[in-house]
Design an enzyme around this catalytic site. Structure first.
Site, mmCIF file in Angstrom:
data_model
loop_
_atom_site.group_PDB
_atom_site.id
_atom_site.type_symbol
_atom_site.label_atom_id
_atom_site.label_comp_id
_atom_site.label_asym_id
_atom_site.label_seq_id
_atom_site.Cartn_x
_atom_site.Cartn_y
_atom_site.Cartn_z
ATOM 1 C CE LYS A 1 -34.048 12.606 19.941
ATOM 2 N NZ LYS A 1 -33.236 12.651 18.718
ATOM 3 C CE1 TYR B 1 -2.674 2.105 -6.780
ATOM 4 C CE2 TYR B 1 -3.588 3.057 -4.772
ATOM 5 C CZ TYR B 1 -3.693 2.784 -6.128
ATOM 6 O OH TYR B 1 -4.797 3.195 -6.826
ATOM 7 C CG ASP B 2 -0.796 5.259 -0.291
ATOM 8 O OD1 ASP B 2 -1.737 5.080 -1.081
ATOM 9 O OD2 ASP B 2 -0.855 5.003 0.929
ATOM 10 C CE LYS C 1 -31.057 8.352 17.557
ATOM 11 N NZ LYS C 1 -30.795 9.527 16.729
ATOM 12 C CB CYS D 1 -7.980 44.938 5.554
ATOM 13 S SG CYS D 1 -8.481 43.726 4.321
ATOM 14 C CG ASP E 1 -1.975 -1.016 1.200
ATOM 15 O OD1 ASP E 1 -2.074 -1.690 0.148
ATOM 16 O OD2 ASP E 1 -2.695 -1.166 2.197
ATOM 17 C CE LYS F 1 -29.076 -1.602 18.428
ATOM 18 N NZ LYS F 1 -28.171 -2.142 17.420
ATOM 19 C CB SER G 1 -36.592 5.382 12.567
ATOM 20 O OG SER G 1 -36.116 6.567 12.059
ATOM 21 C CG LEU G 2 -32.916 3.815 17.019
ATOM 22 C CD1 LEU G 2 -31.728 4.553 17.614
ATOM 23 C CD2 LEU G 2 -33.064 2.442 17.672
HETATM 24 S S1 IVH Z 1 -28.883 1.264 16.588
HETATM 25 C C1 IVH Z 1 -32.953 0.559 13.888
HETATM 26 N N1 IVH Z 1 -27.080 2.722 17.717
HETATM 27 O O1 IVH Z 1 -29.947 6.709 14.915
HETATM 28 C C2 IVH Z 1 -31.696 1.259 13.889
HETATM 29 N N2 IVH Z 1 -28.360 3.716 15.985
HETATM 30 O O2 IVH Z 1 -33.049 7.099 14.647
HETATM 31 C C3 IVH Z 1 -30.887 0.746 15.006
HETATM 32 N N3 IVH Z 1 -27.736 6.025 15.488
HETATM 33 O O3 IVH Z 1 -30.450 6.076 11.647
HETATM 34 C C4 IVH Z 1 -29.712 1.536 15.103
HETATM 35 N N4 IVH Z 1 -26.122 6.161 16.965
HETATM 36 O O4 IVH Z 1 -28.050 5.779 12.301
HETATM 37 C C5 IVH Z 1 -28.035 2.682 16.787
HETATM 38 N N5 IVH Z 1 -25.423 3.867 18.844
HETATM 39 C C6 IVH Z 1 -26.372 3.829 17.892
HETATM 40 C C7 IVH Z 1 -26.646 4.943 17.066
HETATM 41 C C8 IVH Z 1 -27.672 4.845 16.125
HETATM 42 C C9 IVH Z 1 -26.771 6.801 16.018
HETATM 43 C C10 IVH Z 1 -28.657 6.455 14.417
HETATM 44 C C11 IVH Z 1 -28.876 5.456 13.349
HETATM 45 C C12 IVH Z 1 -30.321 5.590 12.929
HETATM 46 C C13 IVH Z 1 -30.846 6.602 13.868
HETATM 47 C C14 IVH Z 1 -32.179 6.089 14.346
#
Ligand code: IVH
Length: 651
Positions: A294, A42-43, A108, A387, A39, A270, A82-83
């Site tokens: 949040k 290559y660089d 998050k 200036c 590598d 989770k 989403s979450l």
């Molecule tokens: S778990 C079903 N862990 O938050 C998705 N998500 O609103 C499970 N995100 O778009 C994702 N930090 O990109 C997870 N430690 C984390 C996270 C995370 C940021 C984002 C993720 C997703 C959004 C959900």
């Protein structure tokens, strides 16, 4: 496949030959999976081509000759959901009551969700944004340039492909270095990922935190993190918690928020057990086995009353919004960052508009959204407010081109120099006065300031004047890394300066370095290397001027741990040791090439429990995380064994 060195005399190749070689080695690496040069070589070829023919088309066609083009739609085989959100503990506990077993807690990250796929040969094949959740955009070329994303993984035999998901983010230290050029770290990351030019994207310094592995045979979330780590990913920080620890874990993040190098907007919990996850399933919007607790958003609405343009040390004129006083995270805010001229246009911002101002983490308050438009048009000034030079519009930026004679740029450079070298007492107000008064223009002038010259200014007494002169005197000798950083080269922050210093050891060698020599250094790469070399060359006069007054100390090479038995291993001590003091034990660890860790984490190799006294929370945590725990005696046995393994150290 054996790797060959570059043939003798390759430095003399012309652009056509270099282009042909780069194209060939690119193909061998990406398409055939059989590179024949390292590598590093290559660089070097790429860098040589870049110098010989900066616009050569081969340079923009590197990476896999795949059918993935930036922006192309990528279908997610498993939708990226989403979450679900919670804003209080009660909601969270109600959610957690629906499944068995512990929870995994992660921050998050406020970045950009990204899916990265690897093919049967273990090579990164496609990277995509989340997009609609079902279809994202192809960002492969840019993700290939993120330093901590593995470009190739060693797939276990039971997997014929792999998908890792996570968050691409911009470290806050990096955001600060880009001083006012962008809206906020998340937007910067999103913009950089969609860049058409991978070099420009790479120069941003994006990073990736893995938080999920799709498919595979893991039984728990912790297993997934362990696998991802083994494959070379940097996992988002994670820890197993019980239901009783959920609230305190969340509060820990609230407290740590300002100290993190990335922005977070919540804490994700989770179910750890994947069988439980399967049982719970998902809605069309979010999985039922995960939730985001949040953080309170520090957002408020106010009215934009005026716009001022402030000149940064790089010459960019940054629009600053003057707003009706509003309270944000307990502080009264009257000024918010409007980022740059491009953003003002994009958001169609007007004077009198109702705007949402936001403050997150340690970042200064900034414009989040326009809630209702106003009336007064905003236009950038025609001349630099400092200036009077006619400004230039460069893309999203309004720039004062008078880099040597502009007082505001001088104040910025002088302030940066003082901050880095620890000269105290030259605040913004004094710098403004002294620059205007003609006694300071460049950092070199600090060294010829006399107390007498300073005392000619109003409110400058003898005590303050001699204190300032003494502060300056204290910087007449500087470590190399400090000196480099103080020069104000935009890309030479704390880490890059330290890297250069430790690699080249003397200022002379740093100044003589070519981009090709910088490319292989950690976190450098082609573009940064070229920019740092350029930045240093542009400051040749400043450096020479400073050297008339400042002695720059050579750096020490970092201790050579190569070949030592404990390289890559970490030890943490708990309880009271019987045989020696804790400090001595830590010194032994370092002497053998290991790391004396300061806290329990998954990556810890051993927790050592002392023979005397009891071990507390560290032991509980280590056991929970599955970190090996050994006794003091076992540690001493390991020391004996390791010492025996050092060549030349055998008794
Ligand atoms: S778990 C079903 N862990 O938050 C998705 N998500 O609103 C499970 N995100 O778009 C994702 N930090 O990109 C997870 N430690 C984390 C996270 C995370 C940021 C984002 C993720 C997703 C959004 C959900």
């Amino acid at each position: 496949m054996a790797l060959n060195p570059l043939p003798a005399g390759w430095e003399g190749w012309d652009a056509d030959r270099l282009a042909a070689e780069v194209a060939e080695h690119n193909r061998r690496y990406w398409d055939d999976a059989e590179p024949t040069i390292s590598d590093y070589d290559y660089d070097r070829l790429v860098e040589a081509l870049r110098r010989a023919a900066p616009d050569h088309p081969v340079l923009s066609a590197m990476g896999p000759s795949a059918d993935n083009n930036p922006g192309d739609p990528v279908v997610h085989a498993h939708p990226m959901l989403s979450l679900d959100k919670a804003y209080d503990e009660e909601t969270l506990q109600k959610w957690a009551a629906k499944f068995e077993g512990d929870l995994v807690m992660t921050p998050k990250i406020d970045g950009v969700a990204c899916s990265i796929r690897y093919g049967a040969d273990g090579r990164l094949s496609v990277a995509a944004t989340r997009g609609s959740g079902t279809v994202g955009e192809d960002i492969t070329q840019n993700v290939l340039r993120i330093a901590n994303v593995p470009k190739r993984v060693e797939l276990p035999s039971d997997l014929d492909a792999l998908e890792v998901r996570g968050e691409v983010y911009l470290p806050l230290t990096r955001f600060a270095e880009l001083a006012g050029q962008f809206a906020n770290p998340r937007n910067t990351a999103a913009g950089a990922l969609k860049q058409k030019d991978p070099d420009r994207s790479a120069a941003m310094g994006l990073r990736f935190f893995a938080y999920d592995v799709v498919g595979g045979t893991a039984a728990t979330e912790l297993d997934k993190f362990q696998n991802a780590t083994r494959w070379g990913f940097e996992p988002v920080e994670h820890r197993l918690v019980t239901r009783e620890e959920v609230q305190s874990g969340y509060e820990e993040y609230v407290a740590r928020r300002d100290a993190l190098d990335f922005e977070i907007d919540g804490v994700v919990f989770k179910a750890n057990d994947l069988a439980e996850q399967d049982r719970l399933g998902a809605t069309a919007h979010h999985p039922r086995y995960a939730i985001a607790y949040k953080l309170q958003g520090d957002s408020a609405t106010t009215t934009l009353e005026d716009v001022e343009w402030s000149v940064s040390r790089t010459g960019a004129l940054t629009p600053v919004g003057i707003v009706a006083p509003v309270s944000l995270s307990g502080a009264t805010v009257t000024r918010i960052s409007l980022h740059n001229w491009g953003l003002v246009q994009q958001k169609e911002l007007t004077i009198g508009a109702t705007v949402a101002a936001m403050r997150r983490g340690g970042v200064i308050p900034y414009l989040e959204a326009v809630v209702e438009p106003g009336e007064g048009a905003i236009t950038p000034p025609e001349r630099c407010p400092s200036c009077g030079t006619a400004v230039e519009i460069q893309g999203d930026f309004v720039v004062c081109p008078n880099s040597l004679g502009c007082p505001a740029q001088s104040v910025g450079i002088l302030g940066h120099y003082a901050k880095v070298t620890d000269i105290e007492g030259f605040g913004q107000v004094w710098l403004d006065t002294l620059v205007e008064g003609g006694v300071l223009q460049s950092p070199v002038d600090y060294y010829t300031l006399s107390a007498d010259a300073l005392m000619r200014f109003d409110r400058m007494g003898e005590t303050l004047a001699s204190k300032l002169v003494a502060q300056v005197d204290a910087t007449r000798t500087q470590p190399l890394a400090t000196f480099l950083r103080a020069l104000g080269v935009p890309d030479l922050g704390k880490t890059a300066s330290k890297t250069l210093a430790e690699h080249f050891l003397s200022l002379e060698k740093v100044r003589a370095a070519t981009p090709a020599e910088l490319v292989p250094l950690p976190k450098f790469g082609d573009l940064l290397a070229a920019r740092v070399v350029d930045g240093l060359a542009q400051r040749a006069e400043l450096i020479d001027g400073l050297l008339a007054h400042v002695t720059v100390e050579d750096a020490e090479p970092p201790p050579d741990t190569a070949g030592l038995p404990w390289v890559g291993q970490s030890f943490l001590f708990t309880g009271t040791l019987e045989a020696m003091k804790r400090g001595d034990a830590q010194a032994i660890v370092k002497e053998l090439g290991g790391i004396a860790a300061s806290g329990v984490s998954r990556s810890l190799s051993y927790l050592v429990v002392g023979n005397k006294g009891k071990a507390g929370s560290k032991l509980t945590k280590a056991e929970k995380l599955g970190v090996p725990v050994i006794s003091e005696d076992e540690f001493l046995d390991k020391v004996d064994e390791a010492r025996g393994a050092i060549p030349g150290d055998v008794e």
